[in-house]
Motif scaffolding. Sequence first.
Motif, PDB file in Angstrom:
ATOM      1  N   THR A 130       0.992  -1.269   0.088  1.00 14.01           N
ATOM      2  CA  THR A 130       0.079  -0.029   0.109  1.00 14.01           C
ATOM      3  C   THR A 130       0.999   1.269  -0.049  1.00 14.01           C
ATOM      4  O   THR A 130       0.452   2.248  -0.558  1.00 14.01           O
ATOM      5  N   PRO A 131       2.109   1.125   0.657  1.00 15.26           N
ATOM      6  CA  PRO A 131       2.855   2.500   0.676  1.00 15.26           C
ATOM      7  C   PRO A 131       3.194   2.898  -0.937  1.00 15.26           C
ATOM      8  O   PRO A 131       3.515   4.032  -1.238  1.00 15.26           O
ATOM      9  N   TRP A 132       3.285   1.901  -1.764  1.00 19.79           N
ATOM     10  CA  TRP A 132       3.534   2.017  -3.148  1.00 19.79           C
ATOM     11  C   TRP A 132       2.509   3.036  -3.742  1.00 19.79           C
ATOM     12  O   TRP A 132       3.082   3.600  -4.591  1.00 19.79           O
ATOM     13  N   PHE A 133       1.499   2.828  -3.386  1.00 15.27           N
ATOM     14  CA  PHE A 133       0.462   3.596  -3.833  1.00 15.27           C
ATOM     15  C   PHE A 133      -0.197   4.811  -3.076  1.00 15.27           C
ATOM     16  O   PHE A 133      -1.136   5.168  -3.321  1.00 15.27           O
ATOM     17  N   GLY A 134       0.849   5.488  -2.384  1.00 19.78           N
ATOM     18  CA  GLY A 134       0.687   6.736  -1.542  1.00 19.78           C
ATOM     19  C   GLY A 134       0.140   6.814  -0.080  1.00 19.78           C
ATOM     20  O   GLY A 134      -0.070   7.631   0.186  1.00 19.78           O
ATOM     21  N   ALA A 135      -0.287   5.263   0.334  1.00 19.98           N
ATOM     22  CA  ALA A 135      -0.577   5.338   1.445  1.00 19.98           C
ATOM     23  C   ALA A 135       0.277   5.813   2.513  1.00 19.98           C
ATOM     24  O   ALA A 135       1.212   5.242   2.559  1.00 19.98           O
ATOM     25  N   GLU A 136      -0.239   6.391   3.477  1.00 21.87           N
ATOM     26  CA  GLU A 136       0.729   6.939   4.648  1.00 21.87           C
ATOM     27  C   GLU A 136      -0.006   6.005   5.954  1.00 21.87           C
ATOM     28  O   GLU A 136      -1.238   5.947   6.062  1.00 21.87           O
ATOM     29  N   PRO A 137       0.788   6.168   6.979  1.00 18.94           N
ATOM     30  CA  PRO A 137       0.361   5.454   8.307  1.00 18.94           C
ATOM     31  C   PRO A 137      -0.679   6.206   8.961  1.00 18.94           C
ATOM     32  O   PRO A 137      -0.702   7.457   8.633  1.00 18.94           O
ATOM     33  N   GLU A 138      -1.533   5.539   9.651  1.00 22.68           N
ATOM     34  CA  GLU A 138      -2.743   6.021  10.348  1.00 22.68           C
ATOM     35  C   GLU A 138      -2.387   5.924  11.731  1.00 22.68           C
ATOM     36  O   GLU A 138      -1.541   5.028  12.061  1.00 22.68           O
ATOM     37  N   ARG A 139      -3.260   6.826  12.582  1.00 26.31           N
ATOM     38  CA  ARG A 139      -3.244   6.518  14.034  1.00 26.31           C
ATOM     39  C   ARG A 139      -3.630   5.228  14.268  1.00 26.31           C
ATOM     40  O   ARG A 139      -4.600   4.730  13.882  1.00 26.31           O
ATOM     41  N   GLY A 140      -2.955   4.699  15.227  1.00 28.60           N
ATOM     42  CA  GLY A 140      -3.407   3.227  15.910  1.00 28.60           C
ATOM     43  C   GLY A 140      -2.518   2.044  15.237  1.00 28.60           C
ATOM     44  O   GLY A 140      -2.787   1.155  15.627  1.00 28.60           O
TER      45      GLY A 140
END
Length: 334
Positions: A130-140
């Motif tokens: 998912t980071p390859w598609f621009g997803a960034e870490p979310e809280r929790g």
Amino acid sequence: MGDLVIGARSGAGEPEGSGGRAARSAESTAPSASAEDATAQSADEHGDGAGDASEDTGGGTTPTDEAEEQSGRTERKQRSFWKELPILIGIALVLALVIKTFFVQAFSIPSESMQNTLQVGDRVLVDKLTPWFGAEPERGEVVVFHDPGGWLADEPTNESSNSFVRGIQEVLSFVGLMPSDNEKDLIKRVIAIGGDTVECEGEGPVKVNGIALDEPYVFPGNTPCGTKPFAPVKVPENSIWVMGDHRADSLDSRFHMDQPGGGTVPVDEVIGRAFVVAWPIDHWSTLPVPATFDQKGLASAAPVVPAAAGAVGAVALLPLVRRLRNRAERDKRS
């Protein structure tokens, strides 16, 4: 093949003077010749059939021939398997490397900083896709990230003293079939993301944007702030604030506030989100985002700038709207 060969008669005839004897001799030999001719004719008539039978017998297969043929096929299959085995191993290693690089990677838990969520020796699978598609870490989320600088400066590596074993470990770690023992990576829980304000004073609770977190995942007996409470911190954009679930035994963002970044971790250093405990089997579990991070108002600070920009835009367009309305009224009167 199969034709009978008849031999020529041998011996000399009687003299010409002995006519009677010659005649009798001719008469006596005539039946023999006729018998021989009959035999030859019978052989000629049945010669082709005999030849066919012989050919059929020679061209057929016997149990011995079938056994030899089966043995030959088995040997070819065995040779084919051993020739293909290196190719199959190579394909498997390439697939494992691709999966490790782009999809999922296994990591080993080396310390007690994430107890009781994760135990020492647990193997977690980390989503790297998912980071390859621009997803960034979310809280929790529980994330694995590279050392942003100095967090693991004094931590020893767990390399084997046996060079052969170490070589095998390095190869398997390279293709992602086992966790690496010498990579300096960390695993923590994301508490706040870029733009958030996080704090933990006294014994807690931890607050994000002024909203108190209910943290059932904190190690029993620990306070939310652990041994290191901290004043409000504004998390820079494209960064995260992380804390271990074992607050009294985790050198997380709280202990690196004097370093560049103020204890935060750049998003670019995040390898991916740990989503499941895969080993040992009796520890198998998923790693979902706790419900406390779904509280309303937790991200209330995020839409302030867009809302302000919208208000300014509406004010700027107001004269144009009035002008258009007045023109419409004049056209209607005319």
